[in-house]
Design a protein around this motif. Structure first.
Motif: not given
Length: 231
Positions: A26-40, A203-216
């Motif tokens: 991933e690039g810097p934009a990914f890490f910046a975006e997910y944080k603001l999306k999470d906060i909102a 990123h190579a395993l990004s399909w599994f990220r939909k499960f991260e909401q249950y892993m916090t």
């Protein structure tokens, strides 16, 4: 916080950051975006309206477009110790935020000025002995019933530790555990502090990220978020 150190890296920050996180895919934009999306999303779930927003340690402004996207009604103030970083941020996103230079532990803002303040991977650059003083002043500028959100690198994640240890602008950084940050927030006067671990898959395993909401609650994510409420 060493102003000269951050000024010296400001012009190279984007390329150095991109190179340092390349193993994630991933690039810097990914890490910046997910944080603001999470906060909102967190603010929506808590029923909180955000009209005044502080980006503490804003650097070159990578969070600005995502704050505008996910919290579009909020007036945004970007604060940093590095004049050069703020110059770059203003050249990139002039008109989208107010850019304010800060020094030391006393922020140049009125008490209760912001509904929400956030710090994106800033505190590992601040001497741990100074954390409570910095957090106390952040609490001062956050309004009653407002929040402070802190994202940090997780020292229990070996890939994160490797990335930090090989990063030029993290040479003097000292990582902080989530439990340490929680204790410091409570010591600074915040009334409730919640921890959420984030980013478990590259990123190579990004399909599994939909499960991260249950892993916090699993303390192995690459980063973590601390949500500190001010009563």
């Amino acid at each position: 916080m060493d102003k000269a150190e951050f000024d010296s890296f400001a012009d190279e920050y984007q390329s150095l950051h991109a190179q340092n996180i390349s193993a994630s895919g991933e690039g810097p934009a990914f890490f910046a975006e997910y944080k603001l999306k999470d906060i909102a999303e967190e603010m929506r779930q808590r029923g909180k309206n955000v009209s005044r927003l502080l980006d503490f340690g804003a650097g070159v402004g990578n969070s600005v477009p995502w704050a505008r996207k996910y919290l579009p009604e909020a007036a945004l103030t970007c604060a940093d110790v590095s004049d050069r970083s703020l110059e770059i941020a203003a050249s990139r996103f002039g008109g989208q935020a107010q850019f304010v230079h800060i020094e030391g532990f006393e922020l140049p803002f009125d008490s209760a000025q912001f509904d929400l303040a956030y710090a994106m991977c800033v505190f590992h650059h601040i001497d741990h002995a100074e954390h409570i003083a910095v957090l106390s002043d952040l609490r001062r500028v956050v309004a009653p019933d407002g929040m402070l959100v802190i994202f940090e690198h997780n020292p229990y994640n070996p890939l994160t530790v490797k990335a930090v240890n090989t990063c030029e602008f993290d040479v003097n950084a000292k990582l902080i555990t989530a439990s340490q940050m929680k204790r410091s927030c409570l010591a600074a006067g915040f009334s409730r502090v919640d921890i959420k671990y984030r980013i478990f898959f590259p990123h190579a395993l990004s399909w599994f990220r939909k499960f991260e909401q249950y892993m916090t609650g699993i303390p192995l994510g690459a980063q973590y978020a601390v949500y500190a409420a001010r009563s």
